[in-house]
Design an enzyme around this catalytic site. Structure first.
Site, short mmCIF file in Angstrom:
data_model
loop_
_atom_site.label_atom_id
_atom_site.label_comp_id
_atom_site.label_asym_id
_atom_site.label_seq_id
_atom_site.Cartn_x
_atom_site.Cartn_y
_atom_site.Cartn_z
N ASP A 25 0.82 -1.22 0.00
CA ASP A 25 0.00 0.00 0.00
C ASP A 25 0.85 1.27 0.00
O ASP A 25 0.33 2.36 -0.23
CB ASP A 25 -0.97 -0.01 1.19
CG ASP A 25 -2.07 -1.05 1.01
OD1 ASP A 25 -2.07 -1.75 -0.01
OD2 ASP A 25 -2.93 -1.18 1.91
N ASP A 63 -13.34 36.09 -33.80
CA ASP A 63 -12.66 34.82 -34.04
C ASP A 63 -13.35 33.68 -33.30
O ASP A 63 -13.22 32.52 -33.67
CB ASP A 63 -11.19 34.90 -33.63
CG ASP A 63 -10.42 33.70 -34.15
OD1 ASP A 63 -10.04 33.73 -35.33
OD2 ASP A 63 -10.24 32.73 -33.39
N GLY A 70 -10.57 30.03 -35.18
CA GLY A 70 -11.58 30.36 -36.18
C GLY A 70 -10.99 30.68 -37.54
O GLY A 70 -11.35 30.08 -38.55
N LEU A 71 -10.04 31.60 -37.57
CA LEU A 71 -9.46 32.02 -38.84
C LEU A 71 -8.78 30.84 -39.50
O LEU A 71 -8.89 30.60 -40.70
CB LEU A 71 -8.46 33.14 -38.57
CG LEU A 71 -7.84 33.77 -39.81
CD1 LEU A 71 -8.94 34.33 -40.71
CD2 LEU A 71 -6.90 34.90 -39.39
#
Ligand code: SF4
Ligand code: SF4
Lengths: 520, 424
Positions: A36, A286, A421-422
């Site tokens: 453990d 954008d 976006g662009l």
């Protein structure tokens, strides 16, 4: 029995370790076998902790069973006290010790140690890590917290003094807890509120004892601190603010809530110029392409619910899936999902989450490291919003999730895996140029996954499923005109559309029928 | 055969410090992480707790595969409370698994601390399931529990479970070599080429498929490739195999002596042996020598981890000139390590078992130049100013054989080189 491949949460004693490791002078004696001790490496490797977590494992073996495991525990507890001289001792059992029923709490009491001993009962076969952390923090607060003072002894509301609050919930191995605390402390300071104690992260036993002195409590992570705060509310009459400030809207809600409780004016912070950049970035042209992107959200309850709100209200996405692995907070997540008009996924079965993501075909996954791997396999962009944590979730730079700066960080980390976006337009315009062929991937994908980015082909042309409808050569040709980064999805959509329509053969018509069907 | 090289050395009778206290080691379940990649048609189903599942996931680290060939059947409250019949539950879970993964030819039910403590008889379950499935897949069991096994001892338990299933070699067969212990594919292939060139017929355990096991019998000559196979060797010897005493194939000289042990058993002429090993040995010596400048004269301290500590200490000492402070090992198998122990200096501090806090005290007193330790200790020791080498890398990286001898030396040289580079 539950068949498990990967787990979102460790056992409850790992939650207790997260509390112990967060505190500065508390030691945890865990009745447990040698193996453990793996849990130590979560702290030393993932969090890059520079000291061992304050845990002693009693290390019983098969040959000790039925014999002197209780003595072993007592020796370990006594020696750990002598070596580490903690201000308080947590004692408890791991899953195996729970079965041998040695009663660590009772045994520790017999040692007569000169410090408070907090026995932990963490049922390993029912509960998990976050519950264990919450229970441990609550037990510790109950045991160490000083008795409530009478009003005369400590008048709370002197006019001359700034209001004070405690920040409750940050732990070791928390998702961005380190930076959230800094951000929220700054925010409170701008409101004229002082932070009395941050706990458990960085607190001493003495700090825990004086939690009751603050005017109110701020619960940053309800999964960990709600229970303790509820007790403080009862015992010390402290109001609780539980509005995790993740996202611009939630941060504004948080500011209003603390201002109301503290009796200060929220306006200077709400109206300040120096808010988040997120609102303007989301409005700038954008970001138009983000509109209606279909997102799947999964994580702990607090981060998942907050992420869904940001996704819809602050980035203009559509939330198609929302879920959590924290069953104790299923109610909250169900309520949030209902608000989004969807059904919550409450599960700790990673295969179920994978199946749901595959079925929903989101364009962005917001999840934990587990969902990051699922998303990678399915070729869907992903951002990480929640524990379970990974070494990458402890960046060297300042990267909170909370407050206005947190919203900035969130905008960047969520939008980055998506096409800008662009750039999306340019890819569309130039897709037939030989230099811009199908082998090109958007550069940001490599940036996100430098080590293990899947071969582009995997995302582009998945092998047809058995029983998938066939494609006419014209339809294949048409499919190839679709930008490669959405082609895989177009193929899957068309095939599932054809299957649902009982078609065995896909023509150009089918392709456009499918596009109309799935189009928004 | 006296011309075949044997390693010199007159033995190390250094007293062994035996300690009992907190250990900072993995349990035997961890072996699944390399065994499942080694035996490609085997699946490992741990019958245990959420802790066991979490251990496997944490030790696997970032390597999250789509669906790995291991999983955990997590025992729940209702199983313990007697509300569910454990055998039925196990049958259900295994049934679901086999349905999902029809490609599995060999299924291991792996015992854990919880399954041992509640005395779940996985051996019986395995033979019941094996019969139910018509031995497709074959179902075997072993224990990787932390109350019985430490880290690599899990592989020992797994391979030992395979031994009863190995076919018996016909009594009159010609001797064959059996190399036991997981090796990386690249290392295994190199050794196979060397043995072929020496004219020695060879089998390996485990093979890449769990379905075809080599035969074993009195004609089997057993050469251990890993030092942690006590029980596997015992069972193979019980079936007639004869173990060849050798150091482990680490470093240029260790590899040569290991190959020589086989050559001797198969009466390979000394000239042929020389001809076969010389190119590899020369490359290995040159590769090791490149790191001598970094390592020679510096001191090293081993925390116990994989049972590879003694052979590694031997390489660092005798081939790279390092000074040994303490060599800790979870278990000291004197017989199997005899040849390596002989090459350690007489005054080395050997320790077996662990009390990690006391051992850390000794380490701080020794102030070694390099500490070999597990992942739980490495960053804390670095923060105290020690250079550390993660011992787990010696298990997951191919380090055996001639072509890897340089890589092995480099593993230990890298932390020291790194310290020289950093100016922050
Ligand atoms: S030590 Fe035991 S309980 Fe812990 S992970 Fe290993 S087998 Fe499971
Ligand atoms: S890195 Fe490349 S793909 Fe990513 S945002 Fe910048 S320009 Fe676009």
């Amino acid at each position: 029995m539950q068949l498990t491949v990967w787990t979102y949460e460790g056992p409850p004693h790992v939650g207790a370790m997260r509390i112990a490791a967060a505190l500065t002078d508390v030691h945890y004696v865990l009745h447990a076998p040698q193996g453990d001790t793996y849990a130590d490496l979560l702290f030393t490797m993932i969090e890059r902790r520079d000291s061992r977590p304050p845990v002693t494992y009693t290390t019983f073996e098969a040959r000790d069973l039925g014999g002197d495991t209780a003595d072993l525990f007592k020796t370990a507890a006594r020696e750990s006290y002598e070596r580490f001289r903690p201000a308080a001792l947590l004692v408890g059992a791991s899953c195996t010790a729970e079965l041998i029923q040695d009663d660590p709490g009772g045994l520790a009491q017999t040692l007569g140690l000169p410090v408070p001993v907090v026995p932990l009962e963490l049922p390993s076969y029912q509960r998990k890590e976050l519950w264990g952390a919450s229970e441990t923090f609550y037990r510790l607060v109950r045991t160490l917290s000083a008795p409530a003072r009478t009003e005369e002894a400590a008048p709370r509301a002197e006019a001359a003094r700034r209001p004070t609050c405690n920040l409750l919930g940050p732990t070791a191995l928390g998702f961005r807890h380190r930076d959230d605390v800094i951000e929220v402390t700054r925010l409170l300071d701008r409101l004229g509120i002082d932070v009395a104690v941050v706990a458990p992260q960085g607190a001493s036993a003495a700090d825990i004892a004086r939690l009751g002195e603050a005017d109110f409590n701020v619960v940053l992570y309800p999964e960990i601190a709600r229970q303790a705060a509820a007790w403080l509310a009862r015992a010390h009459g402290q109001p609780t603010v539980e509005v995790p400030p993740i996202g611009v809207g939630a941060t504004r809600d948080f500011v209003r809530a603390v201002a109301a409780v503290a009796g200060v004016d929220p306006a200077p912070v709400l109206d300040a110029e120096a808010g988040s950049r997120l609102p303007w970035y989301a409005r700038s042209v954008d970001s138009t392409y983000l509109t209606g992107k279909r997102v799947f959200v999964f994580g702990d309850a607090t981060h998942a619910v907050a992420a869904a709100r940001i996704a819809r209200d602050e980035l203009g996405f559509t939330v198609v899936g929302l879920g959590t692995y924290v069953r104790e907070f299923a109610r909250e997540v169900r309520a949030a999902a209902a608000e989004h008009g969807i059904e919550a996924l409450i599960t700790d079965d990673y295969l179920e989450v994978e199946a749901r993501i595959a079925e929903l075909q989101p364009e962005l996954v917001l999840g934990s490291q587990m969902e990051r791997h699922i998303a990678k396999r399915l070729g869907v962009p992903c951002a990480v919003i929640s524990a379970p944590v990974h070494v990458q979730d402890f960046p060297a730079r300042y990267a909170p999730q909370m407050g206005f700066e947190g919203a900035n960080v969130i905008f960047d980390t969520w939008v980055h895996p998506l096409m800008m976006g662009l750039e999306e337009h340019l890819l569309g315009m130039f897709r037939d140029d030989p230099e811009f062929g199908d082998g090109r991937r958007p550069s940001h994908l490599a940036a996100v996954e430098p080590t293990d980015h899947a071969p582009a082909a995997a995302a582009v042309a998945p092998a047809p499923l058995p029983g998938a409808p066939g494609w006419s050569p014209e339809a294949e040709q048409e499919l190839r005109k679709i930008p490669f980064f959405v082609r895989g999805k177009a193929r899957r959509n068309t095939e599932s559309f054809a299957r649902d329509a009982g078609l065995t053969f896909i023509t150009v018509e089918t392709l456009y029928d499918a596009k109309a069907h799935f189009g928004r | 055969m006296s011309a075949l090289p044997a390693l010199p050395g007159d033995g190390c009778d250094a007293p062994v410090l035996r300690e009992r206290g907190q250990r900072e080691v993995f349990c035997g379940l961890t072996g699944i992480l390399w065994l499942h990649r080694r035996i490609r048609d085997a699946f490992f189903l741990v019958v245990g707790s959420r802790t066991c599942a979490h251990l496997l996931q944490s030790a696997a680290g970032v390597m999250i595969f789509a669906e790995p060939r291991f999983a955990t059947a997590i025992i729940e409250e209702r199983d313990l409370a007697g509300l569910a019949d454990l055998d039925e539950e196990l049958d259900r879970v295994v049934g679901r698994l086999i349905e999902r993964r029809p490609d599995i030819r060999l299924l291991f039910l792996v015992g854990s601390c919880p399954s041992e403590v509640i005395k779940l008889d996985l051996g019986r379950a395995a033979s019941r399931l094996s019969t139910n499935f018509g031995h497709r897949p074959r179902v075997l069991s072993y224990s990787g529990s932390g109350i019985e096994t430490t880290f690599t001892a899990g592989e020992d338990a797994c391979l030992a479970a395979l031994v009863p299933d190995m076919p018996a070699a016909a009594p009159d067969t010609a001797p064959r070599l059996l190399v036991a212990g997981s090796l990386a594919d690249v290392v295994e292939d190199q050794f196979r080429r060397l043995f072929a060139d020496l004219g020695i017929p060879v089998d390996v355990l485990p093979g890449r498929s769990g379905a075809d096991l080599p035969a074993v019998g009195p004609a089997t000559r057993l050469l251990l490739a890993q030092p942690y196979l006590g029980e596997t060797a015992r069972r193979l010897e019980a079936r007639g195999a004869r173990r060849l005493a050798a150091p482990f194939p680490l470093g240029a000289e260790g590899t040569t002596a290991w190959l020589a042990a086989a050559a001797r058993a198969f009466s390979v002429p000394a000239a042929r042996f020389e001809a076969v090993v010389t190119p590899g040995r020369d490359r290995a010596r040159a590769a090791v020598a490149r790191h001598r400048a970094t390592l020679a004269g510096r001191s090293v301290f081993f925390f116990p981890d994989s049972q590879l500590e003694v052979p590694l200490a031997r390489v660092l000492h005798s081939e790279l000139g390092m000074t040994l402070t303490e060599v800790g090992t979870p278990y000291l198998h004197r017989a199997h390590l005899d040849a390596d122990l002989r090459l350690l200096p007489g005054d080395v501090r050997l320790s077996e078992g662990q009390d990690v806090d006391r051992q850390l005290d000794r380490c701080r007193r020794d102030r070694p130049d390099l500490v070999v330790c597990g992942l739980g200790l490495a960053n804390p020791l670095e923060a105290e100013g020690f250079a550390t080498k993660w011992s787990i890398e010696t298990v997951f990286t191919p380090i055996q054989g001639y072509e890897q001898a340089g890589d092995l030396a480099e593993l230990f040289a890298r932390p020291l080189n790194r310290r020289d580079r950093l100016e922050v």
